[in-house]
Design a protein around this motif. Structure first.
Motif, mmCIF file in Angstrom:
data_model
loop_
_atom_site.group_PDB
_atom_site.id
_atom_site.type_symbol
_atom_site.label_atom_id
_atom_site.label_comp_id
_atom_site.label_asym_id
_atom_site.label_seq_id
_atom_site.Cartn_x
_atom_site.Cartn_y
_atom_site.Cartn_z
ATOM 1 N N VAL A 102 -15.013 -22.324 1.973
ATOM 2 C CA VAL A 102 -13.966 -21.805 2.851
ATOM 3 C C VAL A 102 -14.220 -20.346 3.207
ATOM 4 N N VAL A 103 -14.073 -20.044 4.505
ATOM 5 C CA VAL A 103 -14.142 -18.674 5.001
ATOM 6 C C VAL A 103 -12.786 -18.313 5.586
ATOM 7 N N ALA A 104 -12.214 -17.210 5.150
ATOM 8 C CA ALA A 104 -10.968 -16.707 5.733
ATOM 9 C C ALA A 104 -11.315 -15.603 6.728
ATOM 10 N N GLU A 105 -10.815 -15.734 7.951
ATOM 11 C CA GLU A 105 -11.087 -14.743 8.992
ATOM 12 C C GLU A 105 -9.903 -13.787 9.147
ATOM 13 N N GLY A 106 -10.184 -12.601 9.671
ATOM 14 C CA GLY A 106 -9.117 -11.660 9.991
ATOM 15 C C GLY A 106 -8.527 -10.948 8.790
ATOM 16 N N ILE A 107 -9.314 -10.777 7.728
ATOM 17 C CA ILE A 107 -8.810 -10.051 6.558
ATOM 18 C C ILE A 107 -8.765 -8.557 6.872
ATOM 19 N N GLU A 108 -7.582 -7.973 6.747
ATOM 20 C CA GLU A 108 -7.421 -6.570 7.112
ATOM 21 C C GLU A 108 -6.926 -5.691 5.964
ATOM 22 N N SER A 109 -6.467 -6.287 4.888
ATOM 23 C CA SER A 109 -5.924 -5.483 3.797
ATOM 24 C C SER A 109 -6.446 -5.970 2.451
ATOM 25 N N GLU A 110 -6.415 -5.077 1.476
ATOM 26 C CA GLU A 110 -6.849 -5.429 0.126
ATOM 27 C C GLU A 110 -5.920 -6.475 -0.484
ATOM 28 N N SER A 111 -4.632 -6.404 -0.157
ATOM 29 C CA SER A 111 -3.684 -7.389 -0.698
ATOM 30 C C SER A 111 -4.018 -8.786 -0.203
ATOM 31 N N GLN A 112 -4.424 -8.908 1.058
ATOM 32 C CA GLN A 112 -4.837 -10.214 1.579
ATOM 33 C C GLN A 112 -6.080 -10.705 0.854
ATOM 34 N N ALA A 113 -7.049 -9.817 0.687
ATOM 35 C CA ALA A 113 -8.294 -10.192 0.019
ATOM 36 C C ALA A 113 -8.031 -10.638 -1.422
ATOM 37 N N CYS A 114 -7.215 -9.885 -2.136
ATOM 38 C CA CYS A 114 -6.914 -10.230 -3.532
ATOM 39 C C CYS A 114 -6.210 -11.585 -3.630
ATOM 40 N N GLN A 115 -5.289 -11.833 -2.703
ATOM 41 C CA GLN A 115 -4.574 -13.099 -2.701
ATOM 42 C C GLN A 115 -5.526 -14.261 -2.417
ATOM 43 N N LEU A 116 -6.422 -14.070 -1.487
ATOM 44 C CA LEU A 116 -7.396 -15.113 -1.165
ATOM 45 C C LEU A 116 -8.339 -15.374 -2.332
ATOM 46 N N ILE A 117 -8.706 -14.319 -3.052
ATOM 47 C CA ILE A 117 -9.545 -14.492 -4.252
ATOM 48 C C ILE A 117 -8.788 -15.312 -5.288
ATOM 49 N N ASP A 118 -7.501 -15.012 -5.460
ATOM 50 C CA ASP A 118 -6.677 -15.777 -6.406
ATOM 51 C C ASP A 118 -6.611 -17.250 -6.017
ATOM 52 N N TYR A 119 -6.638 -17.523 -4.717
ATOM 53 C CA TYR A 119 -6.580 -18.905 -4.237
ATOM 54 C C TYR A 119 -7.941 -19.601 -4.317
ATOM 55 N N GLY A 120 -8.972 -18.845 -4.661
ATOM 56 C CA GLY A 120 -10.302 -19.432 -4.774
ATOM 57 C C GLY A 120 -11.081 -19.469 -3.482
ATOM 58 N N CYS A 121 -10.661 -18.692 -2.474
ATOM 59 C CA CYS A 121 -11.392 -18.664 -1.198
ATOM 60 C C CYS A 121 -12.796 -18.109 -1.435
ATOM 61 N N ASP A 122 -13.786 -18.728 -0.828
ATOM 62 C CA ASP A 122 -15.177 -18.375 -1.086
ATOM 63 C C ASP A 122 -15.628 -17.111 -0.359
ATOM 64 N N PHE A 123 -15.361 -17.063 0.956
ATOM 65 C CA PHE A 123 -15.895 -15.988 1.778
ATOM 66 C C PHE A 123 -14.827 -15.420 2.697
ATOM 67 N N GLY A 124 -15.096 -14.241 3.240
ATOM 68 C CA GLY A 124 -14.137 -13.622 4.142
ATOM 69 C C GLY A 124 -14.805 -12.770 5.203
ATOM 70 N N GLN A 125 -14.093 -12.600 6.308
ATOM 71 C CA GLN A 125 -14.493 -11.704 7.399
ATOM 72 C C GLN A 125 -13.268 -10.925 7.822
ATOM 73 N N GLY A 126 -13.474 -9.737 8.372
ATOM 74 C CA GLY A 126 -12.340 -8.989 8.884
ATOM 75 C C GLY A 126 -12.562 -7.496 8.842
ATOM 76 N N TYR A 127 -11.630 -6.769 9.440
ATOM 77 C CA TYR A 127 -11.757 -5.320 9.545
ATOM 78 C C TYR A 127 -11.698 -4.621 8.196
ATOM 79 N N LEU A 128 -11.179 -5.275 7.162
ATOM 80 C CA LEU A 128 -11.213 -4.671 5.831
ATOM 81 C C LEU A 128 -12.650 -4.375 5.431
ATOM 82 N N PHE A 129 -13.547 -5.241 5.815
ATOM 83 C CA PHE A 129 -14.963 -5.084 5.483
ATOM 84 C C PHE A 129 -15.715 -4.384 6.618
#
Length: 321
Positions: free
Chosen positions: A264-291
């Protein structure tokens, strides 16, 4: 270059909400404009109605965009959320015109689809992305490069041949790229899509389902088609830290995907809180302005190098502890 307004109003109105079906999750209102806003700045609302002077003017410019070298590729880093390492990038198409300025992809891609130019532009993007990957192998373009494919391309019986030719001409292995397709592209001709994607998969190419939840994908479709990666669009990620329903929906999609053996890739990650929540959910990868936003080739290479240096420094620090 500053963009030139093509209409008297630069306000972009969101299209009507459409009901999107998630397996076992009921109905969710999905606004495609919200997803688009996460990926790029919309400069002006281009009228995509074929009969208007505005449409005809943009189409005339679009027909010459590639011959004039006005189009170029941008690369948005894809991050492994647990480790923070860059594991590849998504290729995004950009167009800067001397008259129109920076034209929003949501506008010119719609016109390209309506006019039939999307096949030519899509094939150019594929070849350009693969050749760029070859030119930078062993340098900084590490990981897999994701390339978006339109419904028009996927419906072409020679699409697989085009991909194989692009790879062989550049000397790039199939495992180095990922083909991203949307739900609508798959639903246009499911049998043809399955045949084409299976042939690509046999050559080591990864297949990703983009913008999951903005069309009418079902569990049956995910089971029927050779999908490796599922991408959650920005509109479902944007408020997971503040909206419990959105959070539960995203968590359910991630769990469902993992049960089906998908990453799973989550798109549009813009904040650390979103990233941390997605990590807790087991999301594999991410893209977004946070990075990082989408970058030109040279900026992307510099970004990757700086990230690799930072990760090596962090690894050295951890080894001393």
């Amino acid at each position: 270059m500053q963009s030139t307004p093509l209409q008297t109003s630069s306000i972009v109105s969101a299209p009507q909400a459409r009901k999107t079906v998630f397996p076992g999750a009921g109905f969710v209102d999905a606004f495609s404009a919200k997803a688009a806003a996460q990926k790029f700045k919309v400069y002006s609302g281009i009228d995509t109605n074929r009969s208007t002077p505005c449409h005809r003017s943009v189409l005339a410019q679009l027909q010459q965009a590639i011959p004039r070298n006005e189009m170029f590729l941008a690369f948005q880093p894809k991050i492994e959320l647990k480790s923070g390492r860059c594991i590849g990038a998504e290729t995004l198409l950009r167009w800067t015109n001397a008259t129109l300025g920076d034209v929003s992809p949501s506008s010119f891609i719609a016109i390209a689809e309506n006019s039939g130019l999307i096949g030519f532009i899509g094939d150019w993007t594929l070849c350009k992305a693969v050749s760029t990957l070859k030119q930078n192998q062993g340098m900084a373009l590490t990981g897999r490069l994701a390339i978006n494919v339109s419904a028009h391309q996927l419906a072409n019986p020679r699409f697989v041949e085009h991909v194989i030719t692009a790879l062989s001409t550049s000397g790039v292995d199939g495992s180095a790229i990922e083909i991203e397709v949307t739900e609508s592209a798959l639903l246009a001709d499911t049998r043809m899509a399955a045949e084409q994607l299976n042939q690509l998969r046999e050559r080591g190419i990864t297949i990703a389902l983009d913008d999951f939840g903005t069309g009418y994908a079902t569990l049956a479709l995910l089971k029927q088609l050779p999908i490796d990666v599922l991408k959650i669009p920005p509109e479902f990620v944007s408020d997971i830290a503040t909206n419990e329903s959105s959070a539960r929906l995203v968590e359910a999609v991630i769990n469902m995907a993992h049960l089906l053996g998908l990453r799973v890739v989550a798109e549009g990650i813009e904040s650390e809180s979103q990233a941390c929540q997605l990590i807790d959910y087991g999301c594999d990868f991410g893209q977004g302005y946070l990075f990082s936003k989408a970058l030109t080739k040279n900026d992307f290479i510099r970004w990757v190098k700086s990230q690799e240096e930072a990760m090596r420094a962090l690894d050295r620090a951890r080894s001393v502890q």
